[in-house]
Design a protein around this motif. Structure first.
Motif, PDB file in Angstrom:
ATOM      1  N   UNK A   8     -12.463  -2.509   0.529  1.00 21.18           N
ATOM      2  CA  UNK A   8     -10.911  -2.844   1.228  1.00 21.18           C
ATOM      3  C   UNK A   8     -10.086  -4.165   2.262  1.00 21.18           C
ATOM      4  N   UNK A   9     -11.202  -4.507   2.614  1.00 16.26           N
ATOM      5  CA  UNK A   9     -10.764  -5.646   3.521  1.00 16.26           C
ATOM      6  C   UNK A   9      -9.739  -6.622   2.489  1.00 16.26           C
ATOM      7  N   UNK A  10     -10.897  -7.192   1.391  1.00 16.19           N
ATOM      8  CA  UNK A  10     -10.662  -7.947   0.788  1.00 16.19           C
ATOM      9  C   UNK A  10      -9.478  -7.759  -0.272  1.00 16.19           C
ATOM     10  N   UNK A  11      -9.224  -6.829  -0.553  1.00 12.20           N
ATOM     11  CA  UNK A  11      -7.488  -5.793  -1.200  1.00 12.20           C
ATOM     12  C   UNK A  11      -6.455  -5.744   0.019  1.00 12.20           C
ATOM     13  N   UNK A  12      -7.146  -5.818   1.170  1.00 14.25           N
ATOM     14  CA  UNK A  12      -6.127  -6.090   2.129  1.00 14.25           C
ATOM     15  C   UNK A  12      -5.304  -7.524   2.325  1.00 14.25           C
ATOM     16  N   UNK A  13      -6.886  -8.376   2.347  1.00 19.71           N
ATOM     17  CA  UNK A  13      -5.929  -9.677   2.437  1.00 19.71           C
ATOM     18  C   UNK A  13      -5.438  -9.777   1.298  1.00 19.71           C
ATOM     19  N   UNK A  14      -5.344  -9.296   0.463  1.00 20.46           N
ATOM     20  CA  UNK A  14      -4.190  -9.840  -1.059  1.00 20.46           C
ATOM     21  C   UNK A  14      -3.344  -9.713  -0.442  1.00 20.46           C
ATOM     22  N   UNK A  15      -3.016  -7.774  -0.469  1.00 22.34           N
ATOM     23  CA  UNK A  15      -1.421  -7.626  -0.249  1.00 22.34           C
ATOM     24  C   UNK A  15      -0.990  -8.324   1.271  1.00 22.34           C
ATOM     25  N   UNK A  16      -1.851  -8.363   2.322  1.00 20.56           N
ATOM     26  CA  UNK A  16      -1.422  -9.217   3.109  1.00 20.56           C
ATOM     27  C   UNK A  16      -0.931 -10.144   2.567  1.00 20.56           C
ATOM     28  N   UNK A  17      -1.061 -10.990   1.922  1.00 19.96           N
ATOM     29  CA  UNK A  17      -0.270 -12.806   1.624  1.00 19.96           C
ATOM     30  C   UNK A  17       0.726 -12.208   0.504  1.00 19.96           C
ATOM     31  N   UNK A  18       0.664 -11.242  -0.708  1.00 24.25           N
ATOM     32  CA  UNK A  18       1.751 -10.811  -0.917  1.00 24.25           C
ATOM     33  C   UNK A  18       3.167 -10.752  -0.161  1.00 24.25           C
TER      34      UNK A  18
END
Length: 65
Positions: A8-18
């Protein structure tokens, strides 16, 4: 990765970058996203490091047996 929380943290990192790449966000939103991104990176990399340390320790235990 190993755990659901890390995924979930990894997916959050991707979402924040987008979201940060979106030129339409305000400076306030950008600051908030940068703070959240920093927090998520810290949690994600801390868990990754902890997981590797645990795996290394387990490997060392097996060698001593």
């Amino acid at each position: 990765m190993g755990s659901l929380a890390a995924s979930i943290r990894y997916e959050n990192l991707i979402a924040c970058r987008k979201l940060l790449a979106d030129a339409r966000i305000s400076d306030v939103q950008r600051q908030m996203l940068l703070r959240l991104l920093t927090e998520e990176k810290t949690k994600y990399f801390h868990e990754e490091t902890s997981s590797r340390s645990m795996i290394g320790a387990l490997g060392n235990d097996n060698k001593n047996s």
